[in-house]
Design a protein around this motif. Structure first.
Motif, mmCIF file in Angstrom:
data_model
loop_
_atom_site.group_PDB
_atom_site.id
_atom_site.type_symbol
_atom_site.label_atom_id
_atom_site.label_comp_id
_atom_site.label_asym_id
_atom_site.label_seq_id
_atom_site.Cartn_x
_atom_site.Cartn_y
_atom_site.Cartn_z
ATOM 1 N N ALA A 72 0.853 -1.186 0.000
ATOM 2 C CA ALA A 72 0.000 0.000 0.000
ATOM 3 C C ALA A 72 0.889 1.235 0.000
ATOM 4 O O ALA A 72 2.005 1.217 0.550
ATOM 5 N N THR A 73 0.403 2.272 -0.619
ATOM 6 C CA THR A 73 1.174 3.526 -0.706
ATOM 7 C C THR A 73 0.382 4.643 -0.065
ATOM 8 O O THR A 73 -0.858 4.665 -0.102
ATOM 9 N N LEU A 74 1.117 5.574 0.526
ATOM 10 C CA LEU A 74 0.535 6.774 1.110
ATOM 11 C C LEU A 74 1.580 7.867 1.053
ATOM 12 O O LEU A 74 2.729 7.642 0.644
ATOM 13 N N TYR A 75 1.183 9.053 1.481
ATOM 14 C CA TYR A 75 2.065 10.203 1.402
ATOM 15 C C TYR A 75 2.211 10.820 2.777
ATOM 16 O O TYR A 75 1.259 10.888 3.557
ATOM 17 N N VAL A 76 3.419 11.289 3.042
ATOM 18 C CA VAL A 76 3.681 12.150 4.192
ATOM 19 C C VAL A 76 3.747 13.567 3.658
ATOM 20 O O VAL A 76 4.597 13.896 2.803
ATOM 21 N N ILE A 77 2.845 14.429 4.105
ATOM 22 C CA ILE A 77 2.637 15.751 3.523
ATOM 23 C C ILE A 77 3.082 16.799 4.524
ATOM 24 O O ILE A 77 2.728 16.740 5.712
ATOM 25 N N ASN A 78 3.825 17.764 4.036
ATOM 26 C CA ASN A 78 4.222 18.942 4.807
ATOM 27 C C ASN A 78 3.449 20.129 4.256
ATOM 28 O O ASN A 78 3.837 20.753 3.264
ATOM 29 N N SER A 79 2.317 20.413 4.881
ATOM 30 C CA SER A 79 1.448 21.502 4.409
ATOM 31 C C SER A 79 1.714 22.807 5.120
ATOM 32 O O SER A 79 0.965 23.773 4.931
ATOM 33 N N PRO A 94 8.260 26.334 13.197
ATOM 34 C CA PRO A 94 8.783 27.138 12.091
ATOM 35 C C PRO A 94 8.531 26.444 10.751
ATOM 36 O O PRO A 94 8.413 25.227 10.660
ATOM 37 N N VAL A 95 8.489 27.268 9.728
ATOM 38 C CA VAL A 95 8.323 26.756 8.370
ATOM 39 C C VAL A 95 9.677 26.281 7.866
ATOM 40 O O VAL A 95 10.668 26.995 7.923
ATOM 41 N N GLY A 96 9.717 25.068 7.385
ATOM 42 C CA GLY A 96 10.964 24.536 6.885
ATOM 43 C C GLY A 96 10.876 23.043 6.670
ATOM 44 O O GLY A 96 9.834 22.413 6.908
ATOM 45 N N PRO A 97 11.964 22.470 6.196
ATOM 46 C CA PRO A 97 11.972 21.012 5.999
ATOM 47 C C PRO A 97 11.762 20.292 7.332
ATOM 48 O O PRO A 97 12.317 20.696 8.358
ATOM 49 N N THR A 98 10.988 19.238 7.282
ATOM 50 C CA THR A 98 10.664 18.471 8.491
ATOM 51 C C THR A 98 10.962 17.005 8.219
ATOM 52 O O THR A 98 10.572 16.471 7.177
ATOM 53 N N SER A 99 11.648 16.406 9.135
ATOM 54 C CA SER A 99 12.038 15.006 8.997
ATOM 55 C C SER A 99 11.057 14.107 9.750
ATOM 56 O O SER A 99 10.395 14.536 10.694
ATOM 57 N N PHE A 100 11.026 12.885 9.332
ATOM 58 C CA PHE A 100 10.121 11.911 9.953
ATOM 59 C C PHE A 100 10.827 10.562 10.024
ATOM 60 O O PHE A 100 11.826 10.316 9.322
ATOM 61 N N THR A 120 12.770 13.300 4.819
ATOM 62 C CA THR A 120 12.581 14.733 5.065
ATOM 63 C C THR A 120 11.647 15.264 3.999
ATOM 64 O O THR A 120 11.781 14.950 2.807
ATOM 65 N N VAL A 121 10.691 16.073 4.424
ATOM 66 C CA VAL A 121 9.696 16.638 3.514
ATOM 67 C C VAL A 121 9.826 18.145 3.549
ATOM 68 O O VAL A 121 9.825 18.765 4.636
ATOM 69 N N LEU A 122 9.975 18.742 2.386
ATOM 70 C CA LEU A 122 10.069 20.192 2.269
ATOM 71 C C LEU A 122 8.684 20.811 2.408
ATOM 72 O O LEU A 122 7.663 20.149 2.185
ATOM 73 N N PRO A 123 8.612 22.094 2.741
ATOM 74 C CA PRO A 123 7.295 22.753 2.876
ATOM 75 C C PRO A 123 6.525 22.699 1.567
ATOM 76 O O PRO A 123 7.057 22.950 0.483
ATOM 77 N N GLY A 124 5.277 22.343 1.651
ATOM 78 C CA GLY A 124 4.426 22.246 0.486
ATOM 79 C C GLY A 124 4.648 21.010 -0.348
ATOM 80 O O GLY A 124 4.009 20.857 -1.396
ATOM 81 N N LYS A 125 5.514 20.110 0.052
ATOM 82 C CA LYS A 125 5.809 18.897 -0.693
ATOM 83 C C LYS A 125 5.259 17.679 0.058
ATOM 84 O O LYS A 125 4.779 17.784 1.188
#
Length: 1585
Positions: free
Chosen positions: A1044-1051, A1072-1078, A1096-1101
């Motif tokens: 199964a596939t899903l997305y980790v979203i940085n909104s 803060p707004v910025g790249p966020t790791s998981f 790591t997910v960039l903002p808006g990605k």
């Protein structure tokens, strides 16, 4: 059309619900159609689309404008109009396509709704058959909703059709208008085409934007509908669970109530049976009393008849005496006195017999007690089982009341009394209440009786006279008694002496006693031994004439104690008297009886004498105490007096009488003997014996024969009131009824003085107290026992009648059932009266409960023979346990409150009891406060809260006023809690935004009591979110894989909190707004693989995440089944295995249930990744819920214990390994099998693939592993079927044959050897691999390619760089100069192998060489070792210097010098030594140039005179001048050793760098021969590298 349809595939349309109202509104709004048109065309578009009449008006206006406008303007206007019409036509076509797509979607939704209706109807029918009303109601609601949606869709379809028709008509009008305008100029058309293209592009963009917006809106609508559906299903499940729990609770409650009612019914039946037994006993006693009364009447009538007969007889005798002229009175008096004396004599004899019997019975009783005591000591266990006399009697009464055979009763009584009185007379055993019910016809005096039965036929007439048994007849002695002998002797003497004379006066002969004694009996009472007692008697002449009196004497046994002083007075006239003095001097303490004999003229007479010692003469003043009638509750007393008229005192004790039936035999016999004659006495004895025999045999006994003590007392009291005596002529019948141990009457009791000592000639009064409790007649019998064994036991009866009070309560126990604190409970208490006058009542509550209970009114009047109702109010306070005191049991919470009704002029109050179980209404929530902690807005936290009911009553409860973010399950927080039950509730908290929550949950009970639960939580908005928080995998078979596939979203792209919510933790600052790791952290040992697990997910990605589910059998389940299989019997294992195979073939039942797995996602800032420590905030944790159903596979691996991993292990490179894997089709159908492609260049190969596997068939797969290099290989072979995929993991390790050689540089130099001698050297090969290695050693000189190499150009003709030949000089004999052992073998892993190389030259040469190759597994060349050696004819050698010849021997020897100097040349052997002095810097001196020469002595086995080799270098001084330094220039070398000659050169000062320096010197060696070498030194200076 196709583009629009592609946006919404058919599958999505079928899986989703119809469009919502927003979509319909949007379709009905047509304003967007003319949004992008010019202002002039907008109106026409609107008119053309919406209203045909306006369209016609517009056409007319256009035609008018055409005629009015000039030609130039007309052409321009025509082009403009034409472009406008084309634009309208394109828009209309686009709109029509979209409308048709919507119409098609509407039809599809209608079809979907129709199918859903059909499925819902089927489910409704199924649920109706299952009688599931809740599910039927829910499905009917769903059906109604679907009908509504279908109607709406139909309306929408009709609207869309109408709109489509209007649009098509508009298109036709536009086409009609466009047709005449197409003849315009082409330039206009080109312009129109260009403008149309621009408009089309713009329209396409707008259309794409609209479609995107529409798609987003539809997705949101579907998502909301999906959430609603999920919520509905969850709510339905919760409702069903609540209903199930309610049913279970109702079932348990019904069972409890059923059990309680059953217990109440059992107790009621038991009480009814007990009352029935008592009533039967009373009836039996009543019947027995009636029978006794009949018998008493019979006795009374018989006694009266006998008295009348005796009186008649006496009267007749009197008349006869008077007729004869005698004194009738004297005769009758004399006769009566004789009868009395005879009766006294018989009474005395009976007393003697009774005493003898009593003594015998006591002796037997003591013997029986002694025997019982011994038995108890020997078997104490049996003694405990012995019943008391009271228990035996009560059991007998119970048996009689229940209708059992009276023979058993009689036998039981006889057996129970036989041990203590085995030889007691039958009269004592037979006299009872039943003894008087015998057949009265058995008496011999029935013909003479005057009594008649009250009921005809009651008395039987066919009787037989009773015959006295012969053994009972008193046998007389042969010679008569002593008295008879004395009388016979005196009569004989009188006859002989003729002393006696008849006295006849007036022709009346005197018959009778001549002298009367006064007193009649000489009685010395209460004498003491040793004292002298005297008494005088007076003898009166009772004859008619003069008489004489003479003392004869006393009896023989009295002569020692009695002395008579009598002086004969001579003749005495009639009526005269004389005195006699009797002196008594007792010597023994014994009763003495006898006579003092006198002789008169008319015959002898005697005066009786009696001497009695001190005795106890005890008696009661009354045998019956009748208290009369008293009201229940009153107390009265009577006294009974115990009198001792004897001279001896004793101890006494008043006790209740024994439980068996008794009769006062002594008194009865005395009274009977005083009235009856001998014949009557024998008749009476026969009657009593007959009655006793009938009692023993049980022929006439019945359950109604049991007498009642109360009825007997009542009858006796009535008879006394009527004046009829209860004792007829001295006959007394004492009836005692047995009282069971658990119902001992306490109405009649004795006073405080019940025992003591009574003195001589004294009396004691004992009070008897009567306290009536139960209405009715009460009768109790008491006895007085004495310590003196000679004193008989005295009995007396006490009779009383208890009269009930006039006022009573029909329900003396008012049961209020369960009551709660602070709640008002009321009941009505009904009071009845049997009084004929009105009474005043006062209702009182005990003072302890006056604050909690009240009776209203407090005072009232009850009318005659009516009822009165009083109101009872009960309001328990919480202080009730302390206030009530003894009336309240704190453990069981039971209140028993006594209430009192006081009646005027009545001593005893009327009471009733109020029963209630007082319980609390508290509900306890545990814990009292709940801290949910941190919770993200994408999840919900569930915590469990316990609700405990402290009450003994079930209570309804409900949580009211819940916030929107809180939910309580089950049943939405509503329900009913049973008494003392604890319910576990789930409180679900789901925050809506990030903030701190503090709230209270209110739980209300059905009596409106509130219980609060404080809650706090912190809402968290994490910086990352998941596209799906729940993943439901399809049913996956074991060892298969689902992805199964899903997305980790940085909104999080903006910090503006006004426009949208920003990520934060509670009330803290925003993230803060910025790249966020998981990082994903799956549970340990879970069949889940997440990749990538860190990112790591960039903002808006967003980042794509793949979740893989590979189900496997848990090891715990495997161990459990294995342990179960081991515990089963061995003979059943094969059958079990066969059954399992059959089950597998028949159906593929899932062996794993649905498993919920929660996988945690944590987010941290990306900046922290650089520190190698992945830190994260635990509050920003996201949770991914995975539903992982696993099912049984269709194909399983049956080999290798079912493992799907085939490990080939270590395989040597270049070799191959074979593995066989057995697979079996356990499904019930044939399966087509496909195999995945293995790597063509890989080491794994499937050798026998198949295309079909039958049901239950097993196939063996053959797999090969052939590594080409040293690698760790792994591949997956997928066995694909339509029911699943079985993955086989292939593992293998290609192991290279790694060995190490102990020779460094791969060169083995054997050194110098004397020709035709040999030398050996050894080396080792170490196996460093994990496999055994097969090796072989090869020499190049012995290889097959040597003949091919010999065909080539000799190596000495080639240049040094071109020489590749490694095989040097060989032996001339053809044999190899080098040999190696062993040649081949196998080296174990980690082991070393020793090899020996032998060098055997057969001639002198310096260039013996060969190459040794080490080959592994006959394929791989592992090592190549160069073998070198040199041979000399003599023992010395010199090496070093530059080479001057080739290393390969030539075919011919080329001489170096001329033939004339051949001998000298042979002796001088040149050695070239070149020295290069390197000088890079002229300012800094460089080190000298150095070379070395080796001088050695070969070790040999030959005998030689010299053991060493000496060497010397001449011209050392000349060399020193040239800058050479040689050390040592002379020396000797031992065998087997070498010595180094070091040569160094420094350029002298006069050295010319352009001309190299050349100097020679001779080196002489002396050993077994002498050899001279010419050493040529060439030195030069080198200034560059």
């Amino acid at each position: 059309m196709e583009e629009d349809a592609s946006l919404f595939p058919k599958k999505e349309l079928l899986d989703n619900v119809p469009l919502v109202e927003d979509e319909r509104d949007e379709l009905e709004d047509r304003e967007f159609e003319a949004e992008f048109l010019p202002g002039e065309a907008g109106n026409s578009a609107d008119s053309g689309c919406l209203c045909p009449e306006k369209q016609h008006n517009a056409d007319a206006d256009i035609s008018k404008k055409k005629t009015a406008i000039p030609d130039g303007l007309q052409a321009r206007h025509l082009r403009k109009t034409l472009s406008h019409l084309e634009k309208l036509r394109e828009e209309k076509e686009l709109f029509i396509q979209k409308t048709r797509g919507e119409l098609r979607a509407c039809r599809q939704r209608m079809d979907l709704i129709t199918k859903q209706q059909a499925s819902v109807s089927a489910e409704v029918a199924a649920e109706k058959e299952a009688n599931n009303t809740a599910a039927v109601g829910r499905l009917q609601a769903v059906s109604r909703r679907l009908c509504t949606e279908l109607n709406n869709e139909r309306d929408l379809q009709s609207k869309i059709r109408a709109l489509l028709q209007k649009s098509e008509s508009s298109m036709w009008h536009i086409a009609i208008q466009e047709r005449p305008l197409k003849d315009g100029p082409k330039s206009a058309q080109e312009e129109e085409v260009a403008g149309r293209k621009r408009l089309q592009e713009q329209a396409a963009k707008e259309e794409a934007a609209l479609e995107k917006a529409e798609r987003n809106r539809l997705l949101r609508a579907r998502k909301s509908i999906y959430l609603q559906r999920e919520h509905g299903l969850r709510h339905q499940k919760l409702v069903e669970d609540a209903q199930k729990n309610h049913k279970i609770a109702v079932r348990f409650l019904k069972a409890s109530l059923r059990r309680i009612r059953e217990q109440e019914r059992k107790e009621e039946r038991k009480s009814r049976a007990h009352m029935k037994r008592r009533m039967d006993a009373v009836l039996a006693l009543k019947n027995s009393i009636t029978a006794n009364r009949e018998t008493l009447r019979k006795f009374q009538a018989w006694g009266q008849a006998k008295a009348e007969l005796a009186e008649q007889k006496a009267q007749a005798e009197k008349e006869m005496i008077l007729a004869q002229g005698g004194d009738a009175f004297k005769h009758l008096f004399h006769q009566r006195r004789c009868q009395e004396l005879d009766a006294q004599k018989r009474t005395f004899e009976e007393e003697q017999k009774l005493r003898k019997q009593e003594i015998v019975s006591r002796i037997l009783k003591e013997a029986a007690e002694e025997e019982n005591r011994k038995k108890k000591q020997s078997s104490p266990a049996k003694a405990t089982d012995r019943l008391t006399l009271r228990d035996k009697t009560w059991r007998c009464v119970t048996d009689v009341c229940e209708g059992r055979d009276t023979a058993v009763l009689s036998r039981h009584l006889l057996d129970s009394d036989g041990a203590a009185h085995p030889k007691a007379p039958q009269l004592l055993e037979a006299i009872s209440s039943e003894s008087v019910q015998g057949d009265p016809g058995n008496t011999s005096w029935e013909d003479d009786t005057l009594a008649e039965p009250e009921v005809p036929g009651l008395w039987k007439e066919d009787y037989k006279p009773y015959q006295v048994p012969k053994e009972e007849v008193a046998r007389k002695t042969v010679g008569g008694t002593k008295m008879d002998k004395d009388i016979l002797a005196r009569t004989t003497e009188q006859v002989r002496c003729r002393v006696t004379h008849k006295r006849v006066v007036s022709r009346c002969e005197f018959k009778g006693r001549p002298f009367n004694s006064k007193p009649k009996l000489i009685h010395f009472k209460d004498f003491d031994i040793g004292k002298v007692y005297k008494k005088k008697i007076t003898l009166i002449n009772a004859t008619y004439t003069i008489n004489y009196c003479k003392l004869v004497g006393v009896e023989d046994h009295l002569q020692d104690f009695i002395h008579i002083e009598f002086d004969p007075p001579g003749p005495m006239s009639a009526g005269m008297s004389c005195e006699v003095l009797v002196t008594f001097k007792p010597m023994i303490n014994k009763d003495l009886e006898g006579n003092i004999s006198f002789m008169a003229q008319t015959g002898g007479f005697s005066v009786p004498l009696k001497c009695s010692p001190k005795k106890c003469a005890l008696s009661l003043d009354k045998e019956l105490i009748d208290f009369g009638s008293y009201v229940v509750g009153e107390t009265t007393s009577r006294t009974i007096t115990l009198t001792n008229i004897g001279g001896l005192g004793t101890k006494f004790k008043f006790l209740p009488a024994s439980e068996s039936y008794e009769m006062d035999i002594s008194q009865s016999v005395m009274k009977i003997s005083s009235v009856f004659t001998d014949e009557d006495k024998s008749l009476y004895d026969r009657i009593i014996t007959s009655i006793s025999e009938q009692q023993i045999k049980g022929n006439e006994s019945s359950p109604t024969d049991m007498p009642s003590q109360k009825e007997s007392g009542k009858r006796d009291s009535k008879e006394q009131e009527e004046g009829r005596p209860t004792e007829s002529e001295g006959v007394t019948v004492t009836t005692v009824v047995t009282i069971p141990p658990n119902e001992e009457q306490t109405e009649i009791s004795l006073g405080e003085v019940t025992e003591g000592e009574i003195g001589p000639f004294s009396s004691i009064k004992v009070p008897v107290i009567f306290t009536p409790i139960i209405p009715g007649e009460v009768q109790t019998k008491f006895k007085v026992v004495f310590k003196n064994q000679q004193c008989p036991t005295l009995y007396f009866r006490v009779v009383g009648v208890a009269i009930d009070v006039p006022v009573w309560v029909p329900k003396p126990n008012v049961d209020l059932k369960m009551c709660m604190y602070d709640r008002l409970y009321q009941d009505s208490v009904l009071v009845h009266t049997r009084s004929k006058v009105a009474l005043r009542l006062k209702f009182e509550v005990c003072k302890e409960l006056r604050e909690h209970m009240e009776l209203l009114p407090e005072t009232g009047y009850i009318q005659a023979q009516s009822s009165y109702a009083v109101q009872l109010k009960f309001l328990p306070r919480h202080s009730l346990p302390e206030d009530a005191g003894k009336y309240f049991d704190k453990e069981s919470r039971v209140l028993e409150a006594p209430m009192t009704i006081r009646v005027a002029d009545q001593i005893k109050p009327v009471g009733f009891t109020v029963h209630a179980v007082v319980t609390t209404s508290d509900l306890e929530l545990s814990p009292s406060a709940v801290d949910f902690g941190y919770c993200t807005i994408y999840e919900a936290i569930r915590t469990q809260v316990s609700l405990y009911n402290h009450s003994l009553l079930p209570q309804g409860f409900g949580f009211v006023g819940l916030p929107k973010f809180v939910d309580i399950q089950p049943n939405d927080g509503f329900g009913t809690i049973l008494p003392l039950e604890m319910l576990h509730l789930d409180v679900i908290f789901q925050p809506t935004k990030a903030k701190e929550y503090n709230f209270e949950l209110v739980c209300k009970s059905e009596i409106n009591r509130c219980f609060q639960l404080a809650c706090r939580a912190v809402g968290v908005h994490p910086p990352l979110e998941l596209s799906h928080y729940q993943v439901k995998f399809a049913a996956t078979s074991l060892y298969d894989m689902s992805v199964a596939t899903l997305y980790v979203i940085n909104s999080h792209v903006s910090m503006n909190s006004l426009t949208h919510s920003v990520p934060r933790i509670g009330s803290e600052d925003a993230s803060p707004v910025g790249p966020t790791s998981f990082e994903f952290l799956p549970p340990p040992d879970s069949p889940i693989t997440i990749s990538p697990s860190v990112g790591t997910v960039l903002p808006g990605k967003r980042c794509l995440i793949q979740v893989v589910f590979r189900p496997v059998l848990p090891s715990k389940l495997i161990h459990q089944e294995a342990s179960q299989a081991l515990t089963k019997p061995v003979e059943l294992r094969k059958d079990t295995a066969t059954q399992r195979k059959d089950l597998r073939r028949q159906s593929s039942t899932p062996r794993l249930q649905n498993q919920d797995r929660l996988h945690r996602t944590s987010t941290t800032p990306i900046a922290e990744l650089c520190e190698q420590d992945f830190k994260f905030s635990p509050h920003n944790t996201l949770y991914l819920e995975l539903w992982c159903p696993a099912v049984a596979p269709s194909i399983v691996v049956t080999s290798n214990r079912g493992k799907t991993i085939s490990n080939f292990g270590d395989i040597a490179v270049g070799h191959h390994g074979i593995k066989k894997v057995s697979i079996q089709n356990i499904s019930a159908e044939d399966l087509a099998v496909e195999f995945s492609m293995l790597n063509p260049n890989g080491p794994f190969v499937l050798l026998n693939a198949i295309s079909k596997l039958l049901a239950g068939e097993t196939h063996v797969l053959t797999l090969s592993f052939s590594p080409h290099e040293s690698i760790l290989a792994q591949e997956t072979l997928d066995i694909i079927t339509k029911r699943g995929t079985l993955s086989l993991t292939l593992l293998g390790t290609g192991v290279a044959s790694m060995i190490t050689c102990s020779i460094e540089g791969n060169t083995l130099d054997m050194g110098y050897v004397i020709a035709r001698e040999s030398v050996s050297s050894s080396f080792k090969l170490q196996n460093c691999s994990t496999l055994p290695i097969k090796f072989s050693l090869r020499l190049d000189s012995l290889s097959r390619s040597k003949s091919e190499d010999q065909q080539r150009l000799p190596q000495f003709l080639a240049s040094r760089a071109q020489r590749t030949e490694v095989v040097g000089t060989q032996n001339n004999s053809g044999q190899s100069v080098f040999s190696v052992i062993p040649v081949k073998g196998i080296m174990d892993p980690g082991k070393a192998q020793d090899f020996t190389v032998t060098f055997s030259p057969d001639h002198e040469s310096l260039y013996f060489s060969d190459r040794l190759q080490i080959v592994l597994f006959e394929k791989k060349l592992s090592h190549q070792i160069l073998l070198k050696g040199a041979a000399r004819e003599h023992m010395m050698f010199v090496e070093g210097g530059d080479p001057l010849d080739v290393p390969v021997e030539s075919l011919t020897v080329i001489p170096t010098y001329d033939p004339e100097r051949r001998e000298e040349a042979e002796e001088l052997k040149p050695i070239l030594v070149t020295l290069d002095y390197i000088q890079l810097d002229t300012d800094t001196p460089a080190p000298p140039a150095t070379r070395e020469l080796q001088v050695g002595c070969i070790r040999t086995t030959q005998l030689s005179p010299k053991k060493t080799v000496e060497f010397s270098l001449d011209s050392s001084t000349a060399l020193q001048h040239k800058g050479f330094t040689i050390e040592p220039s002379r020396g000797s070398v031992e065998r087997g050793q070498t010595k180094t000659i070091s040569i160094s050169w420094m350029p002298p000062a006069d050295f010319d760098p352009d001309h190299p320096l050349m100097v020679s010197a001779l080196l002489q060696l002396k050993g077994d021969v002498k050899e001279t070498y010419k050493v040529l030194f060439v030195a030069q200076v080198v200034t560059g590298p």
